[in-house]
Design an enzyme around this catalytic site. Structure first.
Site, short mmCIF file in Angstrom:
data_model
loop_
_atom_site.label_atom_id
_atom_site.label_comp_id
_atom_site.label_asym_id
_atom_site.label_seq_id
_atom_site.Cartn_x
_atom_site.Cartn_y
_atom_site.Cartn_z
N LYS A 11 -41.01 11.33 56.40
CA LYS A 11 -41.37 12.70 57.34
C LYS A 11 -42.06 13.01 55.76
O LYS A 11 -43.58 14.12 56.27
CB LYS A 11 -40.55 13.48 58.23
CG LYS A 11 -39.29 12.80 58.92
CD LYS A 11 -38.55 13.56 59.47
CE LYS A 11 -36.71 14.25 58.79
NZ LYS A 11 -36.76 13.75 58.21
N ARG A 86 -34.11 20.94 64.19
CA ARG A 86 -32.91 19.39 64.28
C ARG A 86 -32.14 20.14 65.24
O ARG A 86 -31.38 18.98 65.31
CB ARG A 86 -32.58 19.44 62.86
CG ARG A 86 -32.92 19.03 61.89
CD ARG A 86 -31.99 19.36 60.33
NE ARG A 86 -32.47 18.19 59.29
CZ ARG A 86 -33.23 18.17 58.31
NH1 ARG A 86 -34.14 18.88 58.41
NH2 ARG A 86 -32.99 17.45 57.39
N ARG A 125 -35.03 8.07 46.08
CA ARG A 125 -35.63 9.47 45.71
C ARG A 125 -35.41 10.40 44.77
O ARG A 125 -34.60 11.06 43.98
CB ARG A 125 -35.11 10.34 47.45
CG ARG A 125 -36.80 11.67 47.39
CD ARG A 125 -36.43 11.52 48.62
NE ARG A 125 -35.28 12.89 48.72
CZ ARG A 125 -34.95 12.83 50.30
NH1 ARG A 125 -36.15 13.24 51.24
NH2 ARG A 125 -33.77 13.24 51.03
N ARG A 158 -32.42 15.62 43.62
CA ARG A 158 -31.60 17.04 44.54
C ARG A 158 -29.72 17.25 44.64
O ARG A 158 -29.29 16.01 44.38
CB ARG A 158 -31.90 16.30 45.76
CG ARG A 158 -33.41 17.09 46.35
CD ARG A 158 -34.28 16.98 47.44
NE ARG A 158 -33.63 17.09 48.57
CZ ARG A 158 -33.79 16.83 50.07
NH1 ARG A 158 -34.54 16.61 50.19
NH2 ARG A 158 -32.74 16.95 50.95
N ARG A 169 -25.08 12.80 56.41
CA ARG A 169 -26.39 13.74 56.97
C ARG A 169 -27.14 12.36 58.15
O ARG A 169 -27.38 12.88 59.02
CB ARG A 169 -27.93 13.93 55.98
CG ARG A 169 -27.64 15.38 55.55
CD ARG A 169 -27.88 15.14 53.57
NE ARG A 169 -29.41 14.70 53.61
CZ ARG A 169 -30.00 15.29 52.52
NH1 ARG A 169 -28.96 14.76 51.22
NH2 ARG A 169 -30.84 14.13 52.23
P1 ADP Z 1 -34.22 14.97 54.37
O1 ADP Z 1 -36.08 15.39 54.18
O2 ADP Z 1 -33.29 14.60 53.52
O3 ADP Z 1 -34.00 14.98 55.58
P2 ADP Z 1 -34.36 18.12 54.38
O4 ADP Z 1 -35.08 18.19 52.77
O5 ADP Z 1 -35.66 18.06 55.48
O6 ADP Z 1 -33.96 16.33 54.21
O7 ADP Z 1 -33.55 18.70 54.20
C1 ADP Z 1 -32.03 19.60 53.17
C2 ADP Z 1 -31.06 20.05 53.90
O8 ADP Z 1 -31.31 21.44 54.53
C3 ADP Z 1 -30.22 20.08 55.26
O9 ADP Z 1 -29.23 18.83 54.87
C4 ADP Z 1 -29.85 20.93 55.59
O10 ADP Z 1 -28.67 21.17 55.27
C5 ADP Z 1 -31.14 22.06 55.54
N1 ADP Z 1 -32.20 21.92 56.56
C6 ADP Z 1 -33.51 21.58 56.51
N2 ADP Z 1 -33.92 22.26 57.86
C7 ADP Z 1 -33.13 22.15 58.70
C8 ADP Z 1 -32.53 22.71 60.09
N3 ADP Z 1 -33.97 22.89 61.17
N4 ADP Z 1 -31.80 23.08 60.30
C9 ADP Z 1 -30.43 23.27 59.96
N5 ADP Z 1 -30.76 22.78 58.44
C10 ADP Z 1 -31.98 22.81 57.54
P1 ADP Z 2 -37.93 12.81 54.63
O1 ADP Z 2 -38.65 13.57 54.58
O2 ADP Z 2 -38.04 12.03 56.47
O3 ADP Z 2 -36.39 12.44 54.77
P2 ADP Z 2 -39.62 11.26 52.64
O4 ADP Z 2 -41.14 11.58 52.78
O5 ADP Z 2 -39.09 12.24 51.38
O6 ADP Z 2 -38.21 11.16 53.84
O7 ADP Z 2 -39.43 9.83 51.79
C1 ADP Z 2 -37.76 9.49 51.55
C2 ADP Z 2 -38.00 8.17 49.93
O8 ADP Z 2 -38.65 7.35 50.95
C3 ADP Z 2 -38.85 9.15 49.27
O9 ADP Z 2 -38.39 8.55 47.41
C4 ADP Z 2 -40.28 8.86 49.23
O10 ADP Z 2 -40.78 8.18 48.18
C5 ADP Z 2 -39.91 6.87 49.65
N1 ADP Z 2 -41.08 7.27 51.24
C6 ADP Z 2 -41.64 7.40 52.02
N2 ADP Z 2 -42.73 6.79 53.00
C7 ADP Z 2 -41.62 5.20 52.21
C8 ADP Z 2 -42.51 3.80 52.81
N3 ADP Z 2 -42.73 3.78 53.91
N4 ADP Z 2 -41.91 2.94 52.18
C9 ADP Z 2 -41.38 2.98 51.05
N5 ADP Z 2 -41.50 3.65 50.61
C10 ADP Z 2 -41.03 5.56 51.65
#
Ligand code: ADP
Ligand code: ADP
Ligand code: ZN
Length: 217
Positions: A11, A86, A125, A158, A169
């Site tokens: 995303k 979420r 990542r 992270r 998660r």
């Molecule tokens: P990822 O990219 O791995 O899905 P995010 O960066 O979106 O993770 O979120 C990291 C953490 O921040 C989540 O595990 C949660 O603890 C918190 N968080 C992010 N967005 C929300 C939300 N909309 N509601 C509640 N907690 C959130």
């Molecule tokens: P989210 O925000 O949904 O948690 P991220 O955008 O942070 O996901 O992507 C998670 C990991 O996967 C990152 O290390 C990113 O570089 C990698 N990634 C994202 N999209 C792709 C793809 N289409 N193919 C391979 N790796 C990807």
């Protein structure tokens, strides 16, 4: 628009590119929490334990933070939301915020990947400390190991990037976030995208969807 998908679906990667192409802000709730934690604000203090465990931060805290961000002037012409809503309560809150600022939700792409793919992506990542750009040590490596292509900042993993936190998660997503898929499907806004393609191909699909949904806005 709102991007939905498992943690690790891509995303953030897609939202960043899409927002740049559309000339609107990329609003990521996870990035907002990390900024608050870095600046050691009161909100950052409240959020830290939840974020580190991989639990959702309570809705009261999250909704206020995102509502404030979306009310700023740079969001007046649109935004790409990533990581919010979420929960169903957050989706209802988003509806109220949009009513207040005169916005309309055009489209909710669901970036679909299997759990195996999500876990493999999360495991590799790396994030830039300075600008938040995201890399993968196998799938999307920086030109120079450990250094951000965009700003030259240092890359780090992270603190919530442990195998236990990842599994947790995914579980949290199934219990609390997955109901939003039906919620937005019923609203006629959901479009599914195959997130297991290359970054470029997922982006092309998303651009086509946006063109159809918002082309004439
Ligand atoms: P990822 O990219 O791995 O899905 P995010 O960066 O979106 O993770 O979120 C990291 C953490 O921040 C989540 O595990 C949660 O603890 C918190 N968080 C992010 N967005 C929300 C939300 N909309 N509601 C509640 N907690 C959130
Ligand atoms: P989210 O925000 O949904 O948690 P991220 O955008 O942070 O996901 O992507 C998670 C990991 O996967 C990152 O290390 C990113 O570089 C990698 N990634 C994202 N999209 C792709 C793809 N289409 N193919 C391979 N790796 C990807
Ligand atoms: Zn950077």
């Amino acid at each position: 628009m709102v991007l939905l998908g498992l943690p690790g679906a891509g995303k953030g990667t897609q939202a960043e590119r899409l927002a740049r192409a559309l000339g609107v802000p990329h609003v990521a709730s996870g990035d907002l929490f990390r900024e608050h934690m870095d600046r050691e604000t009161e909100l950052g203090r409240q959020a830290r334990a939840y974020v580190e465990r991989g639990d959702l931060v309570p809705d009261e805290v999250t909704i206020g933070m995102v509502a404030e961000r979306l009310s700023r002037a740079d969001c007046a012409d649109g935004f790409v939301l990533d990581g919010f809503p979420r929960t169903v309560a957050q989706a209802e809150a988003l509806r109220r915020v949009l009513d207040r600022i005169g916005g309309v939700l055009h489209i909710v792409p669901l970036v679909r990947v299997s759990e195996e793919v999500a876990l493999a992506r999360l495991a590799g990542r790396w994030t830039c400390r300075d600008c938040g750009a995201v890399y993968h040590d196998l799938f999307s490596p920086p030109r120079e190991a450990g250094v951000c292509d965009v700003c030259g900042g240092g890359l780090y993993q992270r603190p919530d990037e442990t195998p236990e936190a990842h599994r947790h998660r995914l579980q949290v997503y199934k219990e609390q976030t997955a109901p939003l898929v039906e919620y937005y499907r019923r609203a006629g806004l959901l479009v599914e995208v195959d997130g297991e393609q290359s970054i470029e191909d997922v982006q092309a699909d998303l651009r086509a969807i946006v063109e159809t949904a918002c082309g004439g806005r």
